[in-house]
Design a protein around this motif. Structure first.
Motif, PDB file in Angstrom:
ATOM      1  N   LEU A  16     -63.145  -1.738  60.582  1.00 21.01           N
ATOM      2  CA  LEU A  16     -63.915  -0.994  59.590  1.00 21.01           C
ATOM      3  C   LEU A  16     -63.036   0.083  58.956  1.00 21.01           C
ATOM      4  N   ALA A  17     -62.238   0.751  59.777  1.00 16.17           N
ATOM      5  CA  ALA A  17     -61.354   1.805  59.276  1.00 16.17           C
ATOM      6  C   ALA A  17     -60.295   1.252  58.334  1.00 16.17           C
ATOM      7  N   VAL A  18     -59.875  -0.003  58.529  1.00 13.23           N
ATOM      8  CA  VAL A  18     -58.903  -0.617  57.619  1.00 13.23           C
ATOM      9  C   VAL A  18     -59.436  -0.544  56.190  1.00 13.23           C
ATOM     10  N   THR A  60     -58.303   7.219  62.189  1.00 15.03           N
ATOM     11  CA  THR A  60     -59.689   7.153  61.705  1.00 15.03           C
ATOM     12  C   THR A  60     -60.576   6.394  62.680  1.00 15.03           C
ATOM     13  N   ALA A  61     -60.105   5.248  63.180  1.00 16.49           N
ATOM     14  CA  ALA A  61     -60.889   4.452  64.123  1.00 16.49           C
ATOM     15  C   ALA A  61     -61.100   5.212  65.431  1.00 16.49           C
ATOM     16  N   THR A  62     -60.089   5.945  65.889  1.00 17.32           N
ATOM     17  CA  THR A  62     -60.217   6.700  67.135  1.00 17.32           C
ATOM     18  C   THR A  62     -61.245   7.813  66.997  1.00 17.32           C
ATOM     19  N   VAL A  63     -61.245   8.499  65.871  1.00 20.09           N
ATOM     20  CA  VAL A  63     -62.242   9.556  65.648  1.00 20.09           C
ATOM     21  C   VAL A  63     -63.647   8.959  65.588  1.00 20.09           C
ATOM     22  N   MET A  64     -63.802   7.848  64.868  1.00 18.94           N
ATOM     23  CA  MET A  64     -65.119   7.207  64.782  1.00 18.94           C
ATOM     24  C   MET A  64     -65.582   6.727  66.152  1.00 18.94           C
ATOM     25  N   PHE A  65     -64.671   6.124  66.931  1.00 15.27           N
ATOM     26  CA  PHE A  65     -65.050   5.644  68.250  1.00 15.27           C
ATOM     27  C   PHE A  65     -65.384   6.811  69.177  1.00 15.27           C
ATOM     28  N   ALA A  66     -64.639   7.899  69.086  1.00 16.08           N
ATOM     29  CA  ALA A  66     -64.919   9.069  69.925  1.00 16.08           C
ATOM     30  C   ALA A  66     -66.310   9.617  69.634  1.00 16.08           C
ATOM     31  N   LEU A  67     -66.674   9.693  68.356  1.00 17.60           N
ATOM     32  CA  LEU A  67     -68.026  10.144  68.010  1.00 17.60           C
ATOM     33  C   LEU A  67     -69.078   9.176  68.523  1.00 17.60           C
ATOM     34  N   PHE A  68     -68.817   7.879  68.402  1.00 16.39           N
ATOM     35  CA  PHE A  68     -69.742   6.877  68.919  1.00 16.39           C
ATOM     36  C   PHE A  68     -69.917   7.026  70.426  1.00 16.39           C
ATOM     37  N   TYR A  69     -68.788   7.167  71.146  1.00 14.60           N
ATOM     38  CA  TYR A  69     -68.853   7.246  72.601  1.00 14.60           C
ATOM     39  C   TYR A  69     -69.537   8.539  73.059  1.00 14.60           C
ATOM     40  N   LEU A  70     -69.257   9.652  72.393  1.00 10.60           N
ATOM     41  CA  LEU A  70     -69.931  10.903  72.737  1.00 10.60           C
ATOM     42  C   LEU A  70     -71.437  10.787  72.504  1.00 10.60           C
ATOM     43  N   ASN A  71     -71.828  10.108  71.423  1.00 11.40           N
ATOM     44  CA  ASN A  71     -73.248   9.879  71.188  1.00 11.40           C
ATOM     45  C   ASN A  71     -73.836   8.976  72.267  1.00 11.40           C
ATOM     46  N   TYR A  72     -73.083   7.969  72.695  1.00 12.75           N
ATOM     47  CA  TYR A  72     -73.536   7.054  73.744  1.00 12.75           C
ATOM     48  C   TYR A  72     -73.772   7.817  75.054  1.00 12.75           C
TER      49      TYR A  72
END
Length: 91
Positions: A16-18, A60-72
Motif C-alpha cells: 500500500l505504501a508503494v 511509511t509502511a513501518t509507521v502505518m504498521f506501528a499505528l495498526f499494531y498499537l491500535n490492535y
C-alpha cells in the motif's frame, strides 16, 4: 497476534505504501531541465532513485504498521465503533 500474521499485514502495508509514496519527489525531464528522449513518456521520471524510493516506502509502511499494531494492542478503534448502521449484532 502470531508473528506470521503480523508479517503478512506488514507486507500488505508495504505494498500500500508503494502506491502512496510513488508520486512524491518525482521530477520529469521537463521539470529537471533536461531534453526529452523520443519514445519515452513525458511523465516518466528524469532520474528514478530506487534506494530512496524503497527507504521511503519502508519507513511509511513501518509507521502505518506501528499505528495498526498499537491500535490492535490498545483497542483505540474497534469494529463496533465503525458500525454506523445502528443494528445490534450481539448474538
Amino acid at each position: 497476534m502470531h508473528w506470521t500474521s503480523a508479517l503478512a499485514i506488514y507486507v500488505l502495508f508495504w505494498f500500500l505504501a508503494v502506491f502512496l509514496v510513488l508520486p512524491f519527489g518525482v521530477r520529469t525531464t521537463h521539470e529537471a531541465g533536461g531534453e526529452h528522449i523520443p519514445g519515452t513518456a513525458e511523465s516518466a521520471p528524469h532520474v528514478f532513485l530506487v534506494g530512496r524510493f524503497l527507504l521511503r516506502t519502508t519507513i511509511t509502511a513501518t509507521v502505518m504498521f506501528a499505528l495498526f499494531y498499537l491500535n490492535y494492542v490498545n483497542g483505540w478503534i474497534t469494529a463496533g465503533m465503525l458500525d454506523w448502521s445502528g443494528v445490534s449484532r450481539d448474538v
